[in-house]
Scaffold this motif. Sequence first.
Motif, mmCIF file in Angstrom:
data_model
loop_
_atom_site.group_PDB
_atom_site.id
_atom_site.type_symbol
_atom_site.label_atom_id
_atom_site.label_comp_id
_atom_site.label_asym_id
_atom_site.label_seq_id
_atom_site.Cartn_x
_atom_site.Cartn_y
_atom_site.Cartn_z
ATOM 1 N N GLY A 1 54.194 100.134 96.850
ATOM 2 C CA GLY A 1 54.808 99.713 98.099
ATOM 3 C C GLY A 1 56.048 98.861 97.924
ATOM 4 N N THR A 2 56.390 98.509 96.685
ATOM 5 C CA THR A 2 57.557 97.675 96.434
ATOM 6 C C THR A 2 58.739 98.541 96.034
ATOM 7 O OG1 THR A 2 56.096 95.934 95.608
ATOM 8 C CG2 THR A 2 58.428 95.733 95.080
ATOM 9 N N PRO A 3 59.817 98.497 96.786
ATOM 10 C CA PRO A 3 60.982 99.292 96.390
ATOM 11 C C PRO A 3 61.615 98.727 95.126
ATOM 12 C CG PRO A 3 61.413 98.085 98.440
ATOM 13 C CD PRO A 3 60.019 97.772 98.015
ATOM 14 N N ASP A 4 61.856 99.610 94.156
ATOM 15 C CA ASP A 4 62.526 99.219 92.919
ATOM 16 C C ASP A 4 63.083 100.470 92.249
ATOM 17 O OD1 ASP A 4 60.344 100.411 91.476
ATOM 18 O OD2 ASP A 4 59.250 98.537 91.585
ATOM 19 N N ALA A 5 63.665 100.315 91.095
ATOM 20 C CA ALA A 5 64.306 101.437 90.404
ATOM 21 C C ALA A 5 63.345 102.201 89.498
ATOM 22 C CB ALA A 5 65.491 100.925 89.583
ATOM 23 N N LEU A 6 62.083 101.782 89.426
ATOM 24 C CA LEU A 6 61.135 102.475 88.560
ATOM 25 C C LEU A 6 60.797 103.827 89.159
ATOM 26 C CD1 LEU A 6 58.718 99.541 87.713
ATOM 27 C CD2 LEU A 6 60.592 100.434 86.331
ATOM 28 N N GLU A 7 60.829 104.866 88.316
ATOM 29 C CA GLU A 7 60.592 106.219 88.789
ATOM 30 C C GLU A 7 59.261 106.764 88.326
ATOM 31 O OE1 GLU A 7 63.805 108.815 87.882
ATOM 32 O OE2 GLU A 7 65.306 107.451 88.720
ATOM 33 N N CYS A 8 58.733 107.659 89.114
ATOM 34 C CA CYS A 8 57.480 108.336 88.795
ATOM 35 C C CYS A 8 57.751 109.828 88.768
ATOM 36 C CB CYS A 8 56.421 108.003 89.841
ATOM 37 S SG CYS A 8 54.791 108.617 89.421
ATOM 38 N N SER B 1 55.394 111.937 87.515
ATOM 39 C CA SER B 1 54.067 112.557 87.464
ATOM 40 C C SER B 1 53.517 112.680 88.878
ATOM 41 C CB SER B 1 53.127 111.696 86.628
ATOM 42 O OG SER B 1 51.804 112.138 86.747
ATOM 43 N N ALA B 2 52.938 113.810 89.183
ATOM 44 C CA ALA B 2 52.357 114.013 90.515
ATOM 45 C C ALA B 2 50.933 113.487 90.590
ATOM 46 C CB ALA B 2 52.371 115.500 90.863
ATOM 47 N N ALA B 3 50.382 113.012 89.488
ATOM 48 C CA ALA B 3 48.981 112.565 89.453
ATOM 49 C C ALA B 3 48.737 111.380 90.381
ATOM 50 C CB ALA B 3 48.578 112.215 88.035
ATOM 51 N N CYS B 4 49.639 110.429 90.400
ATOM 52 C CA CYS B 4 49.475 109.234 91.240
ATOM 53 C C CYS B 4 50.858 108.749 91.620
ATOM 54 C CB CYS B 4 48.711 108.159 90.479
ATOM 55 S SG CYS B 4 48.279 106.727 91.479
ATOM 56 N N PRO B 5 51.386 109.200 92.748
ATOM 57 C CA PRO B 5 52.775 108.847 93.126
ATOM 58 C C PRO B 5 52.955 107.374 93.391
ATOM 59 C CG PRO B 5 51.681 110.012 94.911
ATOM 60 C CD PRO B 5 50.728 109.987 93.758
ATOM 61 N N ALA C 1 54.725 108.434 82.188
ATOM 62 C CA ALA C 1 55.302 109.391 83.140
ATOM 63 C C ALA C 1 55.532 108.765 84.507
ATOM 64 C CB ALA C 1 54.397 110.609 83.272
ATOM 65 N N CYS C 2 54.779 107.709 84.795
ATOM 66 C CA CYS C 2 54.923 107.039 86.087
ATOM 67 C C CYS C 2 55.067 105.538 85.833
ATOM 68 C CB CYS C 2 53.706 107.360 86.959
ATOM 69 S SG CYS C 2 53.941 106.887 88.677
ATOM 70 N N LEU C 3 56.304 105.081 85.687
ATOM 71 C CA LEU C 3 56.552 103.677 85.354
ATOM 72 C C LEU C 3 55.963 102.675 86.344
ATOM 73 C CD1 LEU C 3 60.132 103.728 83.829
ATOM 74 C CD2 LEU C 3 58.003 103.139 82.690
ATOM 75 N N PRO C 4 55.936 102.944 87.652
ATOM 76 C CA PRO C 4 55.332 101.963 88.551
ATOM 77 C C PRO C 4 53.871 101.643 88.206
ATOM 78 C CG PRO C 4 56.648 103.489 89.816
ATOM 79 C CD PRO C 4 56.587 104.036 88.410
ATOM 80 N N THR C 5 53.149 102.576 87.597
ATOM 81 C CA THR C 5 51.765 102.299 87.234
ATOM 82 C C THR C 5 51.663 101.327 86.062
ATOM 83 O OG1 THR C 5 51.603 104.202 85.740
ATOM 84 C CG2 THR C 5 50.994 104.562 88.041
#
Length: 67
Positions: free
Chosen positions: A54-61, A63-67, A11-15
């Motif tokens: 903190g890194t700008p990229d196209a991965l979207e989140c 989920s509100a659990a951990c933005p 649900a949160c690709l940056p993680t």
Amino acid sequence: EHLFRGGAEPACLPTADSNDDSGVNLSDVLFLLNHLFHGGDPPPSPFPACGADGTPDALECVSAACP
């Protein structure tokens, strides 16, 4: 599960982007294994806490659990 067996996308690709290269792929798995078992570099901030990437990229989140 997502990378190897076609499971649901996190649900949160940056993680899932543990090496912070703006992609979610096998290199993230290898990066984590190197850290856990060989003392390699830890994942970048906000690790080990929950927080925004903190890194700008196209991965979207979505989920509100951990933005």
